[in-house]
Design a protein around this motif. Structure first.
Motif, PDB file in Angstrom:
ATOM      1  N   PRO A  28      26.411  35.842  13.611  1.00  0.00           N
ATOM      2  CA  PRO A  28      26.632  37.251  13.266  1.00  0.00           C
ATOM      3  C   PRO A  28      27.873  37.798  13.972  1.00  0.00           C
ATOM      4  CG  PRO A  28      24.318  36.869  13.809  1.00  0.00           C
ATOM      5  CD  PRO A  28      25.060  35.617  14.180  1.00  0.00           C
ATOM      6  N   GLY A  29      28.567  38.694  13.274  1.00  0.00           N
ATOM      7  CA  GLY A  29      29.734  39.325  13.869  1.00  0.00           C
ATOM      8  C   GLY A  29      31.040  38.621  13.606  1.00  0.00           C
ATOM      9  N   TYR A  30      30.998  37.532  12.808  1.00  0.00           N
ATOM     10  CA  TYR A  30      32.211  36.785  12.506  1.00  0.00           C
ATOM     11  C   TYR A  30      32.398  36.633  11.008  1.00  0.00           C
ATOM     12  CZ  TYR A  30      32.475  35.469  17.431  1.00  0.00           C
ATOM     13  OH  TYR A  30      32.576  35.506  18.786  1.00  0.00           O
ATOM     14  N   ARG A  31      33.646  36.421  10.608  1.00  0.00           N
ATOM     15  CA  ARG A  31      33.972  36.187   9.210  1.00  0.00           C
ATOM     16  C   ARG A  31      33.384  34.866   8.734  1.00  0.00           C
ATOM     17  NH1 ARG A  31      37.839  39.338  11.334  1.00  0.00           N
ATOM     18  NH2 ARG A  31      39.029  40.749   9.960  1.00  0.00           N
ATOM     19  N   PRO A  32      32.912  34.802   7.481  1.00  0.00           N
ATOM     20  CA  PRO A  32      32.368  33.542   6.966  1.00  0.00           C
ATOM     21  C   PRO A  32      33.467  32.542   6.619  1.00  0.00           C
ATOM     22  CG  PRO A  32      32.290  35.222   5.270  1.00  0.00           C
ATOM     23  CD  PRO A  32      32.736  35.906   6.532  1.00  0.00           C
ATOM     24  N   ALA A  33      34.705  32.988   6.614  1.00  0.00           N
ATOM     25  CA  ALA A  33      35.870  32.109   6.478  1.00  0.00           C
ATOM     26  C   ALA A  33      36.961  32.664   7.394  1.00  0.00           C
ATOM     27  CB  ALA A  33      36.361  32.057   5.036  1.00  0.00           C
ATOM     28  N   HIS A  34      37.715  31.782   8.014  1.00  0.00           N
ATOM     29  CA  HIS A  34      38.750  32.197   8.977  1.00  0.00           C
ATOM     30  C   HIS A  34      38.144  33.025  10.111  1.00  0.00           C
ATOM     31  CE1 HIS A  34      42.213  30.633   6.710  1.00  0.00           C
ATOM     32  NE2 HIS A  34      41.432  30.847   5.671  1.00  0.00           N
ATOM     33  N   ALA A  35      37.068  32.488  10.674  1.00  0.00           N
ATOM     34  CA  ALA A  35      36.346  33.198  11.740  1.00  0.00           C
ATOM     35  C   ALA A  35      37.136  33.256  13.038  1.00  0.00           C
ATOM     36  CB  ALA A  35      34.998  32.523  11.985  1.00  0.00           C
ATOM     37  N   LYS A  36      37.882  32.222  13.338  1.00  0.00           N
ATOM     38  CA  LYS A  36      38.626  32.164  14.590  1.00  0.00           C
ATOM     39  C   LYS A  36      40.024  32.723  14.370  1.00  0.00           C
ATOM     40  CE  LYS A  36      40.176  28.926  18.201  1.00  0.00           C
ATOM     41  NZ  LYS A  36      40.231  27.496  18.607  1.00  0.00           N
ATOM     42  N   GLY A  37      40.327  33.827  15.045  1.00  0.00           N
ATOM     43  CA  GLY A  37      41.635  34.433  14.845  1.00  0.00           C
ATOM     44  C   GLY A  37      42.022  35.343  15.984  1.00  0.00           C
ATOM     45  N   LYS A 263      40.176  44.865  23.119  1.00  0.00           N
ATOM     46  CA  LYS A 263      40.530  45.568  21.884  1.00  0.00           C
ATOM     47  C   LYS A 263      40.665  44.575  20.736  1.00  0.00           C
ATOM     48  CE  LYS A 263      44.073  48.567  19.836  1.00  0.00           C
ATOM     49  NZ  LYS A 263      43.088  49.305  19.032  1.00  0.00           N
ATOM     50  N   ASN A 264      41.232  43.422  21.021  1.00  0.00           N
ATOM     51  CA  ASN A 264      41.399  42.379  20.016  1.00  0.00           C
ATOM     52  C   ASN A 264      40.044  41.990  19.434  1.00  0.00           C
ATOM     53  OD1 ASN A 264      42.189  39.949  18.608  1.00  0.00           O
ATOM     54  ND2 ASN A 264      43.946  39.794  19.986  1.00  0.00           N
ATOM     55  N   LYS A 265      39.093  41.745  20.310  1.00  0.00           N
ATOM     56  CA  LYS A 265      37.760  41.347  19.864  1.00  0.00           C
ATOM     57  C   LYS A 265      37.102  42.444  19.039  1.00  0.00           C
ATOM     58  CE  LYS A 265      33.285  39.701  21.595  1.00  0.00           C
ATOM     59  NZ  LYS A 265      32.500  39.345  22.816  1.00  0.00           N
ATOM     60  N   ALA A 266      37.197  43.686  19.510  1.00  0.00           N
ATOM     61  CA  ALA A 266      36.572  44.807  18.806  1.00  0.00           C
ATOM     62  C   ALA A 266      37.245  45.058  17.461  1.00  0.00           C
ATOM     63  CB  ALA A 266      36.632  46.058  19.671  1.00  0.00           C
ATOM     64  N   ARG A 305      30.421  44.326  10.955  1.00  0.00           N
ATOM     65  CA  ARG A 305      30.373  45.580  11.717  1.00  0.00           C
ATOM     66  C   ARG A 305      28.950  45.929  12.147  1.00  0.00           C
ATOM     67  NH1 ARG A 305      34.335  49.553   8.126  1.00  0.00           N
ATOM     68  NH2 ARG A 305      36.328  48.501   8.626  1.00  0.00           N
ATOM     69  N   ALA A 306      27.973  45.543  11.338  1.00  0.00           N
ATOM     70  CA  ALA A 306      26.573  45.879  11.650  1.00  0.00           C
ATOM     71  C   ALA A 306      25.939  44.946  12.669  1.00  0.00           C
ATOM     72  CB  ALA A 306      25.748  45.881  10.365  1.00  0.00           C
ATOM     73  N   ALA A 307      26.614  43.829  12.960  1.00  0.00           N
ATOM     74  CA  ALA A 307      26.067  42.866  13.904  1.00  0.00           C
ATOM     75  C   ALA A 307      26.067  43.431  15.317  1.00  0.00           C
ATOM     76  CB  ALA A 307      26.879  41.569  13.860  1.00  0.00           C
ATOM     77  N   PRO A 308      25.103  43.020  16.151  1.00  0.00           N
ATOM     78  CA  PRO A 308      25.054  43.501  17.549  1.00  0.00           C
ATOM     79  C   PRO A 308      26.339  43.124  18.289  1.00  0.00           C
ATOM     80  CG  PRO A 308      23.033  42.348  16.953  1.00  0.00           C
ATOM     81  CD  PRO A 308      23.995  42.100  15.847  1.00  0.00           C
TER      82      PRO A 308
END
Length: 309
Positions: A28-37, A263-266, A305-308
């Protein structure tokens, strides 16, 4: 950024988000594609040619603030930069037009795309998960071309070329329409890594190199547009335009600084890049994939956005 007005598109998009997350085990909280960025701030400065092709604000103002996201492929947020599945890399560009207004460009480090429609993408995922991928590739030559296409890894994110696979229509101040496909190209020396060289790199080498480069000063990339001619296909991302088509320089992307870690993470959790231009002077083509991608990004973005925290 609204969902598509077509319920079938939204249903397919929701199933694709679910399928991608399942395939990669995306948390949760990550993109289902290109998650690492990672996010980089900077400035876009247009050329005079850009202003003649499009009346869009960012192609006519003297400069526009941008937020760029470099990423690895897959929905795995810890995928090593050296993993073959981390390519193609992604480059998203957000042009901040004032207030909450913006327009985005989404590109990848290969001009190939595996499918023409969202339904075909869903079938592709089903074939991967169901063990029938060879049969699928046998009946979908465009997907086979994507699978077989070179997906080079350079020694830096900014040393790669990136391609927008969808066509868009520029509209000039006098109403003239021009279909284009975006490209982003490096201005730095580029070294493509062979397998033996890649094996010597660390799992974060691209992100570390980007931090080091920006720490030494701004890095520039060029935004280009490949110009379609009469009869060129504009509704199929798997069909390439001939390489002899004219390519115009639209401007310079001056990459200035990484966002601070917190800030990057948020911001990565919050920002939803939008494949639909939504700016006067740039219009979507009749490519059905644009609307589908927009719904995918919005659905996954809302879930992110809804993920903890």
């Amino acid at each position: 950024m609204p969902l598509s007005t077509d319920d079938k598109t939204n249903d397919t998009a929701a199933n694709l988000v679910k399928g991608l997350k399942g395939a990669f085990g995306t948390p949760p909280g990550y993109r289902p594609a290109h998650a690492k960025g990672t996010l980089v701030t900077g400035t876009f400065t247009p050329t005079a040619v850009a202003g003649t092709l499009s009346k869009a604000k960012h192609f006519n103002d003297s400069s526009t603030p941008i937020t760029v996201r470099f990423s690895n492929s897959t929905g795995i947020p810890v995928i090593p930069d050296t993993d073959a599945n981390a390519s193609p890399r992604g480059l998203g560009i957000r042009f901040h037009l004032g207030g909450r207004s913006h327009t985005d460009i989404i590109t990848h480090s290969t001009p190939f795309f595996p499918v023409r429609t969202g339904e075909d993408f869903l079938a592709f995922l089903g074939a991967l998960g169901g063990g029938t991928i060879q049969e699928f590739l046998g009946t979908h030559p465009e997907t086979l071309a994507f699978v077989q296409a070179p997906k080079p890894t350079a020694d830096s994110f900014v040393g790669l070329s990136y391609f927008g696979v969808n066509a868009f229509k520029f509209v000039s101040a006098d109403g003239k329409g021009t279909f284009v496909r975006y490209r982003v190209v490096p201005t730095v020396d580029t070294t493509t890594l062979i397998a033996e060289e890649l094996a010597t790199k660390g799992p974060e080498f691209l992100f570390e190199e980007l931090k080091e480069s920006l720490g030494a000063g701004p890095v520039e990339m060029k935004l280009l547009a490949q110009i379609a001619e009469e009869g060129d296909v504009t509704n199929d991302a798997t069909v390439h335009w001939p390489e002899d088509r004219k390519v115009e320089e639209l401007g310079t992307l001056k990459l200035e600084a990484l966002e601070e870690p917190d800030k990057n993470k948020a911001d990565q959790k919050y920002i939803i890049y939008d494949p639909v231009p939504r700016v006067d002077g740039v219009e979507s083509s009749d490519d059905p994939l644009i609307d589908m991608r927009a719904s995918i990004y919005l659905i996954s973005g809302r879930e992110r956005r809804a993920a903890p925290p």
